[in-house]
Design an enzyme around this catalytic site. Structure first.
Site, PDB file in Angstrom:
ATOM      1  N   GLU A 151      46.829  48.723  36.973  1.00 11.50           N
ATOM      2  CA  GLU A 151      46.128  49.991  36.651  1.00 11.50           C
ATOM      3  C   GLU A 151      44.944  49.742  35.723  1.00 11.50           C
ATOM      4  OE1 GLU A 151      46.748  52.252  38.442  1.00 11.50           O
ATOM      5  OE2 GLU A 151      48.622  51.359  39.135  1.00 11.50           O
TER       6      GLU A 151
HETATM    7  C1  LIG Z   1      53.336  43.329  39.641  1.00 12.06           C
HETATM    8  C2  LIG Z   1      51.994  43.787  40.110  1.00 12.06           C
HETATM    9  C3  LIG Z   1      51.884  44.970  40.809  1.00 12.06           C
HETATM   10  C4  LIG Z   1      50.637  45.390  41.277  1.00 12.06           C
HETATM   11  N1  LIG Z   1      50.568  46.521  42.051  1.00 12.06           N
HETATM   12  C5  LIG Z   1      49.387  46.824  42.662  1.00 12.06           C
HETATM   13  C6  LIG Z   1      49.321  47.876  43.622  1.00 12.06           C
HETATM   14  O1  LIG Z   1      50.317  48.538  43.905  1.00 12.06           O
HETATM   15  N2  LIG Z   1      48.147  48.106  44.233  1.00 12.06           N
HETATM   16  C7  LIG Z   1      47.012  47.382  43.956  1.00 12.06           C
HETATM   17  O2  LIG Z   1      45.977  47.646  44.548  1.00 12.06           O
HETATM   18  N3  LIG Z   1      47.036  46.390  43.037  1.00 12.06           N
HETATM   19  C8  LIG Z   1      48.193  46.087  42.401  1.00 12.06           C
HETATM   20  N4  LIG Z   1      48.253  45.053  41.494  1.00 12.06           N
HETATM   21  C9  LIG Z   1      47.029  44.315  41.182  1.00 12.06           C
HETATM   22  C10 LIG Z   1      46.489  44.667  39.795  1.00 12.06           C
HETATM   23  O3  LIG Z   1      45.960  45.953  39.814  1.00 12.06           O
HETATM   24  C11 LIG Z   1      45.443  43.593  39.422  1.00 12.06           C
HETATM   25  O4  LIG Z   1      46.171  42.424  39.135  1.00 12.06           O
HETATM   26  C12 LIG Z   1      44.607  44.036  38.227  1.00 12.06           C
HETATM   27  O5  LIG Z   1      43.727  45.067  38.584  1.00 12.06           O
HETATM   28  C13 LIG Z   1      43.777  42.880  37.647  1.00 12.06           C
HETATM   29  O6  LIG Z   1      43.061  42.233  38.647  1.00 12.06           O
HETATM   30  P1  LIG Z   1      43.158  40.639  38.761  1.00 12.06           P
HETATM   31  O7  LIG Z   1      44.584  40.272  38.744  1.00 12.06           O
HETATM   32  O8  LIG Z   1      42.337  40.207  39.906  1.00 12.06           O
HETATM   33  O9  LIG Z   1      42.545  40.107  37.421  1.00 12.06           O
HETATM   34  P2  LIG Z   1      40.991  39.796  37.158  1.00 12.06           P
HETATM   35  O10 LIG Z   1      40.173  40.942  37.595  1.00 12.06           O
HETATM   36  O11 LIG Z   1      40.670  38.466  37.712  1.00 12.06           O
HETATM   37  O12 LIG Z   1      40.967  39.749  35.570  1.00 12.06           O
HETATM   38  C14 LIG Z   1      41.390  38.580  34.841  1.00 12.06           C
HETATM   39  C15 LIG Z   1      40.940  38.748  33.379  1.00 12.06           C
HETATM   40  O13 LIG Z   1      39.517  38.880  33.316  1.00 12.06           O
HETATM   41  C16 LIG Z   1      39.172  40.088  32.639  1.00 12.06           C
HETATM   42  N5  LIG Z   1      37.989  40.668  33.283  1.00 12.06           N
HETATM   43  C17 LIG Z   1      37.743  40.791  34.596  1.00 12.06           C
HETATM   44  N6  LIG Z   1      36.566  41.406  34.795  1.00 12.06           N
HETATM   45  C18 LIG Z   1      36.050  41.675  33.578  1.00 12.06           C
HETATM   46  C19 LIG Z   1      34.856  42.310  33.114  1.00 12.06           C
HETATM   47  N7  LIG Z   1      33.945  42.800  33.952  1.00 12.06           N
HETATM   48  N8  LIG Z   1      34.671  42.420  31.787  1.00 12.06           N
HETATM   49  C20 LIG Z   1      35.585  41.956  30.917  1.00 12.06           C
HETATM   50  N9  LIG Z   1      36.734  41.349  31.299  1.00 12.06           N
HETATM   51  C21 LIG Z   1      36.962  41.212  32.601  1.00 12.06           C
HETATM   52  C22 LIG Z   1      40.374  40.999  32.791  1.00 12.06           C
HETATM   53  O14 LIG Z   1      40.412  41.972  31.740  1.00 12.06           O
HETATM   54  C23 LIG Z   1      41.521  39.995  32.706  1.00 12.06           C
HETATM   55  O15 LIG Z   1      41.819  39.718  31.374  1.00 12.06           O
HETATM   56  C24 LIG Z   1      49.474  44.629  40.997  1.00 12.06           C
HETATM   57  C25 LIG Z   1      49.599  43.446  40.267  1.00 12.06           C
HETATM   58  C26 LIG Z   1      50.828  43.013  39.856  1.00 12.06           C
HETATM   59  C27 LIG Z   1      50.920  41.689  39.138  1.00 12.06           C
END
Ligand SMILES: Cc1cc2nc3c(=O)[nH]c(=O)nc-3n(C[C@H](O)[C@H](O)[C@H](O)COP(=O)(O)OP(=O)(O)OC[C@H]3O[C@@H](n4cnc5c(N)ncnc54)[C@H](O)[C@@H]3O)c2cc1C
Length: 568
Positions: free
Chosen positions: A429
């Site tokens: 989220e």
């Molecule tokens: C158990 C679980 C359930 C989930 N359920 C769903 C679901 O039902 N539906 C769905 O669509 N997704 C789901 N997700 C996905 C989840 O929403 C994403 O993991 C989350 O949005 C973060 O994206 P990412 O993992 O690619 O991290 P990234 O976007 O790669 O981020 C990694 C780090 O970089 C930082 N970062 C990235 N971009 C920036 C920026 N522009 N400025 C500053 N910092 C930044 C972030 O804050 C974080 O610390 C789920 C994930 C998990 C693990």
């Protein structure tokens, strides 16, 4: 599997009755007069009983059993299906949906309160109703009449389930980079092709049908689609849609909640709302989803707190060598930990319920100015609550492990599971970093109405507090206002502002929980729950100003020291 005692609902009730605006909400024509104190009490007691009987016994079991893929379909832990059926039969999914959609028309604050109980008992199970409620809101707000007629009754009742499919391997925080494509077909449906990652309850054997609310790239931009797990043939026969479960992720916690990688191989879907407006339309779900992530943290913290208090009263260590050992709750350091955990959980619990009441007011209030003020306050507080609520689950459970010592680290006690289950809440989220950027860019730099409403309401409560409490809370509000002013001056150099964004969010969190603590601290009553909450509030206020000073300094320091990063 035996049932534990139901969770004590008295603190939740006390927070609801203390929430600003709850009286006004109940008094509104077409408001929520039916959600009076007596009804709320009865609903919460019934929910606590349901959770104790049907969900708590599944928690450790589901954690150990996990989910699997069999013949291309996901199997959730045995017992979940029966629990979901009982949950749906009892009408719990319908709670805050409008009556005209088959719901009970009760307020969001009551649904948030029930969700806390569910998450305290089995957070993995608690993921499913959040998705189902959010999808129903999305379809109700933007779906065509045909989609509404087909999906809403079954979704609201809990006969069918839903998932939210946004994330992809290269599109997490940066959803705009997603690659799943949607192409129009001649019959008015769309063909969806792409790979979605980390989809909670993306497949399961709890309901016969799942509606995937999916964001994809269509000719006019990012658009939302409803992609059913199963289609209906011309003779009404059930046909599997072209959706393949690639795998279920192995993860740290929430093992009973399947996190799926899904392949959409020309799957059939239907447009939700306007083409190209997908990201904007998702916002109708965001209040519910962000509130839910914070509530999940509070629910988990509550579970850990309960264990820690019980253990500290029973476990005997230390004291004079000449006498029998004393309960560890008698030691100053253990008291410090229990006070800190309780104060943190209760002030954040109160904040979440206060936001839910304001969200109800933002929908029901006839006075347009007051309605706008409630809406602005909710928008300001949501990224804050989502983050500090999520942190609360992990940090309180970590501290609970500390209270239990070696026992806490073992599987014999439930707090290690709470810690694992809670870790995700500050990631999905929207990560903490993204919530902080949202607060800075959208809520401060593009207009600080929410902050102004917050400061006005919080300061109006100051005179009622005791002198020390008033001073501490007032100083924290001043520090927040000062940091906001300095950050506004950094708009020309966004990197300086962004370097302090997370600290600013935490400063805003201290101010928000300080406000709740102040309201709790003034209770002059013999009621043991209110007295306990008042003590928690006063403890939270006792060093609020010191904490706020550090967060203030970190908020406004700018990006200069990040130059050191290049040397890493
Ligand atoms: C158990 C679980 C359930 C989930 N359920 C769903 C679901 O039902 N539906 C769905 O669509 N997704 C789901 N997700 C996905 C989840 O929403 C994403 O993991 C989350 O949005 C973060 O994206 P990412 O993992 O690619 O991290 P990234 O976007 O790669 O981020 C990694 C780090 O970089 C930082 N970062 C990235 N971009 C920036 C920026 N522009 N400025 C500053 N910092 C930044 C972030 O804050 C974080 O610390 C789920 C994930 C998990 C693990």
């Amino acid at each position: 599997m035996s049932s534990p005692a139901p969770i004590d609902v008295a603190p939740i009730l006390a927070h609801i009755e203390a929430a600003p605006g709850v009286g006004r909400l109940r008094s509104l024509p077409g408001g929520f007069a039916q959600a009076d104190q007596e009804t709320v009490d009865a609903v919460l007691r019934e929910a606590a009983r349901f959770c104790a009987d049907h969900l708590a016994p599944l928690n450790a079991w589901g954690d150990r059993h996990g989910c699997s893929v069999e013949n291309g379909r996901v199997r959730v832990p045995p017992g979940y299906a029966a629990a979901w059926q009982t949950y749906a039969d009892a009408g719990w999914p319908t709670l805050d949906h409008p009556v005209e959609l088959g719901g009970q028309g009760l307020p969001l604050f009551l649904a948030a309160a029930v969700q806390q109980l569910v998450d305290s008992s089995c957070a993995a199970f608690g993921m499913l109703p959040v998705l189902q409620r959010s999808a129903a809101r999305l379809i109700a707000a933007h779906g065509s009449e045909a989609l509404k007629a087909e999906w809403l009754p079954a979704l609201v009742r809990g006969d069918w389930a839903a998932s939210i499919c946004i994330s992809e391997a290269d599109a997490g925080s940066d959803a705009g980079r997603l690659r799943t494509v949607a192409e129009p077909t001649e019959d008015g449906s769309w063909s969806i092709t792409g790979e979605k990652m980390w989809i909670s309850f993306g497949d399961h054997d709890l309901t016969p049908r799942i509606g995937h609310c999916l964001l994809a790239r269509s000719p006019a931009g990012l658009s939302l689609f409803l992609v059913p797990s199963d289609l209906r043939g011309e003779a009404g026969e059930v046909l599997r849609n072209a959706i393949v479960v690639r795998r279920v992720e192995e993860k740290l916690g929430l093992h009973g909640s399947p996190t799926c990688a899904l392949g959409f191989e020309g799957a059939t879907g239907w447009l939700i709302g306007a083409e190209g407006r997908g990201l904007q339309q998702l916002f109708v779900m965001i209040t519910n989803m962000r509130l839910s992530a914070g509530v999940q943290g509070v629910g988990l913290a509550t579970a850990a707190l309960e264990v820690a208090h019980g253990y500290a009263a029973e476990r005997k260590q230390g004291g004079p060598a000449s006498a029998p050992p004393v309960a560890i709750a008698r030691h100053a350091d253990v008291q410090r930990m229990l006070l800190e955990m309780t104060a943190r959980t209760e002030t954040i619990r109160g904040l979440g319920l206060a936001i839910a009441v304001q969200a109800d007011l933002a929908a029901a209030e006839p006075d347009l100015e007051a309605r706008a003020a409630s809406a602005a306050l909710v928008q300001w507080l949501l990224p804050i609550f989502k983050t500090i609520g999520g942190e609360c689950g992990f940090e309180v459970s970590s501290e609970a492990i500390q209270v239990l010592g070696g026992a806490g680290y073992t599987r014999e006690w439930p707090v290690e599971q709470v810690l694992r289950d809670a870790r995700i809440a500050t990631i999905y989220e929207g990560t903490t970093g993204m919530q902080a950027i949202d607060l800075l860019h959208r809520r401060l730099w593009r207009g600080g109405e929410g902050l102004s409403v917050f400061l006005a309401m919080a300061r109006a409560d100051l005179p009622a507090g005791a002198e020390d409490d008033r001073h501490s809370a007032g100083a924290c509000f001043d520090l927040l206002e000062d940091a906001a002013r300095r950050l506004e001056a950094m708009q020309a150099s966004p990197l300086d502002g962004e370097a302090g964004a997370t600290a600013f969010l935490h400063l805003a969190g201290l101010a928000a929980t300080g406000w709740i603590a102040l309201r709790l601290s003034v209770a002059e009553t013999c009621d043991p729950t209110r007295r306990r909450l008042a003590a928690a509030g006063r403890y939270w206020l006792s060093d609020l100003e010191d904490r706020a000073r550090l967060a203030h300094a970190q908020s406004v320091r700018g990006a200069a020291r990040l130059a050191l990063f290049d040397a890493l």
